[in-house]
Design an enzyme around this catalytic site. Structure first.
Site, PDB file in Angstrom:
ATOM      1  N   SER A  25     -14.927  14.071  49.709  1.00  0.00           N
ATOM      2  CA  SER A  25     -15.853  13.055  49.152  1.00  0.00           C
ATOM      3  C   SER A  25     -17.287  13.325  48.711  1.00  0.00           C
ATOM      4  O   SER A  25     -17.740  13.816  49.452  1.00  0.00           O
ATOM      5  CB  SER A  25     -15.679  11.940  50.308  1.00  0.00           C
ATOM      6  OG  SER A  25     -16.140  10.753  49.741  1.00  0.00           O
ATOM      7  N   GLY A  50     -17.318   8.146  48.853  1.00  0.00           N
ATOM      8  CA  GLY A  50     -17.150   6.993  49.750  1.00  0.00           C
ATOM      9  C   GLY A  50     -17.624   5.406  49.066  1.00  0.00           C
ATOM     10  O   GLY A  50     -18.559   5.189  48.644  1.00  0.00           O
ATOM     11  N   GLY A  76     -27.515   8.907  49.959  1.00  0.00           N
ATOM     12  CA  GLY A  76     -27.679   7.466  50.581  1.00  0.00           C
ATOM     13  C   GLY A  76     -26.265   6.664  50.146  1.00  0.00           C
ATOM     14  O   GLY A  76     -26.505   5.382  50.169  1.00  0.00           O
ATOM     15  N   LEU A  77     -25.275   7.428  50.164  1.00  0.00           N
ATOM     16  CA  LEU A  77     -23.898   6.604  49.928  1.00  0.00           C
ATOM     17  C   LEU A  77     -23.799   5.661  48.959  1.00  0.00           C
ATOM     18  O   LEU A  77     -23.298   4.639  48.889  1.00  0.00           O
ATOM     19  CB  LEU A  77     -23.410   5.862  51.313  1.00  0.00           C
ATOM     20  CG  LEU A  77     -23.675   6.826  52.599  1.00  0.00           C
ATOM     21  CD1 LEU A  77     -23.568   5.846  53.685  1.00  0.00           C
ATOM     22  CD2 LEU A  77     -22.345   7.839  52.435  1.00  0.00           C
ATOM     23  N   CYS A 134     -21.860   7.316  59.438  1.00  0.00           N
ATOM     24  CA  CYS A 134     -22.753   6.114  59.074  1.00  0.00           C
ATOM     25  C   CYS A 134     -23.418   5.668  60.458  1.00  0.00           C
ATOM     26  O   CYS A 134     -22.641   5.588  61.278  1.00  0.00           O
ATOM     27  CB  CYS A 134     -21.985   5.042  58.334  1.00  0.00           C
ATOM     28  SG  CYS A 134     -20.802   5.530  57.229  1.00  0.00           S
ATOM     29  N   LYS A 169     -13.081  11.384  59.256  1.00  0.00           N
ATOM     30  CA  LYS A 169     -13.858  12.559  58.841  1.00  0.00           C
ATOM     31  C   LYS A 169     -14.988  12.629  59.930  1.00  0.00           C
ATOM     32  O   LYS A 169     -15.653  11.754  59.994  1.00  0.00           O
ATOM     33  CB  LYS A 169     -14.383  12.283  57.323  1.00  0.00           C
ATOM     34  CG  LYS A 169     -15.247  13.512  57.080  1.00  0.00           C
ATOM     35  CD  LYS A 169     -15.533  13.365  55.489  1.00  0.00           C
ATOM     36  CE  LYS A 169     -16.290  14.495  54.998  1.00  0.00           C
ATOM     37  NZ  LYS A 169     -16.812  14.528  53.367  1.00  0.00           N
ATOM     38  N   GLY A 247     -16.013  22.621  54.598  1.00  0.00           N
ATOM     39  CA  GLY A 247     -17.107  23.002  54.953  1.00  0.00           C
ATOM     40  C   GLY A 247     -17.185  24.543  54.218  1.00  0.00           C
ATOM     41  O   GLY A 247     -16.954  25.392  54.551  1.00  0.00           O
TER      42      GLY A 247
END
Lengths: 307, 265
Positions: A25, A50, A76-77, A134, A169, A247
């Site tokens: 994501s 996301g 910052g999503l 978050c 996640k 990763g």
């Protein structure tokens, strides 16, 4: 015996994937951005950027900086929000015949639950991946993902809202990631994916200021791979549910290492930025590896680490 | 799916245009055939994982025989590695990417205004404007640190028949001062102009201020940090005017914007 076509199928809860290669994501947009480079329907799944209930503008720039063998980001999503995702982004992925996993995020348990309810029942969504990194706005900004009890509560709330398979996640920025993994397993997760980015920072020595406007950001790329591999190995031994390895995966060899460590599937992240075809290249590479090693099924590889 | 990522591109020529400025000519027919002026390519400086990310470069020139040129100054590890490449080396070049310059339909005069490495896309742009059958006045106002940085570039513009005026920081060539100070000397306010500019932010802000005052349309080419160049990482966000907490992305929405789409601060 020649293996012509190894069986690459894997399962996470009730989610059946044709192969273990997914996108991480936030590194693959909403899929459409990559359609000229990747056959989206060939991937195990496309995990989209996301989504929050309301659109988010993201952080002020600078948002990214390159570091040794990696990069820091504080995007910052930024996302279009649930309604625009369903109306404008999902239909494309359905048409492309992609298996879609929606990464969801919120500022409170109610947010996560409401979003899971909104996404539930929409054709074309195969599973949810819950981003618990978050900050919990209602609880003073402590991330859900760093507290086993809160992580479990978020998972339970989403579980109540939907019978879609749920992958949680996990953030690596904790003392013991297996404690969080066990907690979300107890909360009803069908799988866990790890690792999210490692918190880091970069400083400009000339200006004596942080490089990122957000001061700190998430480290990703090959630099984090050894940490991720270690955590995947630990979590795979601690829980019964499938683990998705993430990763610094840039090649089939990287992906295979995660599978050997115990990952049932993998997600490709930062490598998508350097070569948008990475996912499909990895898919071919895994298949070739199985053939070369005379394995008829990927199941023989998963968790095959000998210590 | 066949595109510029399928195989690496061969370096045909590597030139030093001054002590720290380099020009690479790369064989990349798919890019050369489809590129528009103002678009960019993402180039991998090393085949390993360090440096990890590709570097964005605006397209300096393309040729009918399939070559693409990039022009750059050595500013860090990535550009240092690229400066060391030689004829016969292979580089992974991804593109063309982004939204380039567009021309107004009517034949207003055109001023291309470049500063430093921002001059790079203007040569491609100039050639393209001339080929489009443009019949107005076309000038290039070019700013550089010193004479060594601009000499051979100026020749390239003059060779196309484009009138140039130069400003240098040290006065070693042309006007001693800012390129913006050349604008009203070379652009008759009584005529209609459109301005296409690329360079450091403060220079483009100065260009935009004059254009706003004169009511000349102006397009600016923005530069930011960038990881992917294709709208996935969202790292290249810049604020939208009127709402500083609303962002646009240089790689997809740009890099070329109308000056009214940019926050000038």
């Amino acid at each position: 015996m020649e293996i012509e076509k190894p069986n690459l199928r894997v399962k996470i809860g009730s989610l059946n994937l044709q192969n273990p290669v997914m996108t991480a994501s936030g590194t693959f947009g909403y899929g459409e951005e990559f359609a000229s480079y990747v056959n989206l329907h060939r991937l195990g799944a496309v995990v989209v950027k996301g989504i929050s209930m309301q659109p988010r503008p993201g952080n002020p720039p600078p948002r990214i900086v390159e570091t040794a063998c990696g990069m820091l980001n504080a995007i910052g999503l930024e996302n279009v929000g649930a309604e625009r995702f369903l109306a404008e982004k999902l239909p494309y992925l359905i048409k492309a015949n992609a298996t879609v996993i929606v990464n969801v995020l919120g500022d409170s348990i109610d947010d996560y639950q409401a979003l899971a309810e909104r996404l539930h029942g929409n054709d074309g969504i195969s599973a949810l991946e819950i981003n618990i990194s978050c900050p919990n706005v209602k609880k003073g900004g402590v991330a859900f993902g760093t507290n086993p009890e809160m992580a479990q509560k978020v998972t339970e709330a989403v579980r109540k809202a939907t019978d879609l398979p749920i992958i949680v996640k996990l953030t690596p920025n904790v003392t013991d990631i297996t404690a969080i993994a066990k907690a979300v397993e107890a909360g009803g997760a069908d799988g866990v994916s790890l690792i999210n980015t490692l918190l880091g920072m970069a400083i400009d020595s000339k200006t004596r200021r942080p490089v990122l406007a957000n001061v700190v950001g998430g480290l990703s790329g090959p630099a984090v791979k050894p940490v991720a591999l270690r955590m995947v190995w630990q979590v795979a031994q601690a829980v019964e549910i499938p683990v998705v390895g993430i990763g610094g995966i840039c090649s089939a060899e990287d992906a295979i290492e995660f599978l050997i460590a115990g990952a049932t599937a993998i997600e490709v992240g930062t490598a998508n930025f350097i070569n948008p075809r990475t996912t499909e290249d990895i898919l071919v590479g895994i298949s070739d590896y199985l053939k070369e090693n005379k394995m008829d099924s990927i199941q023989k590889l998963i968790g095959s680490l000998q210590t | 799916m066949e595109h510029s990522l399928t195989r690496p591109s061969e370096v045909i020529r590597s030139e030093a245009l001054g002590s720290d400025i380099f020009r690479l000519t790369i064989m990349a027919p798919q890019i050369a055939d489809t590129a528009q002026p103002g678009q960019f390519v993402m180039v991998q400086a090393a085949s390993g994982q360090d440096p990890l990310l590709r570097r964005p470069f605006s397209i300096h020139q393309v040729s009918g025989n399939g070559t693409v040129q990039i022009l750059f100054k050595v500013v860090g590890r990535g550009t240092r590695l690229l400066a060391a490449t030689t004829k016969g080396d292979f580089l992974s070049v991804f593109g063309p990417l982004g939204k380039g310059f567009t021309l107004a339909k009517q034949n207003k005069n055109i001023a291309m205004i470049g500063g430093g490495m921002g001059i790079a896309p203007l040569l491609f742009l100039g050639k393209w404007i001339l080929r489009s059958g443009f019949s107005g006045k076309l000038i290039a106002l070019l700013g550089a640190r010193n004479s060594a940085e601009i000499n051979s570039l100026q020749e390239d513009f003059n060779h196309l028949g484009i009138t140039t005026a130069i400003a240098t920081d040290d006065g070693s060539r042309g006007h001693h001062g800012l390129v913006t100070q050349l604008m009203l000397q070379h652009m008759d306010p009584g005529e209609e102009w459109q301005v296409l500019t690329c360079g450091p932010y403060p220079m483009m802000r100065g260009v935009a201020e004059i254009c706003q005052g004169m009511n000349w349309p102006c397009q600016v080419s923005m530069e930011t940090m960038m990881a992917c160049g294709m709208g996935a990482c969202l790292g290249c966000a810049i604020s939208k005017p009127n709402d500083l907490h609303s962002y646009q992305h240089v790689c997809k929405d740009g890099p070329v914007f109308a000056m009214s789409e940019i926050v000038w601060k």
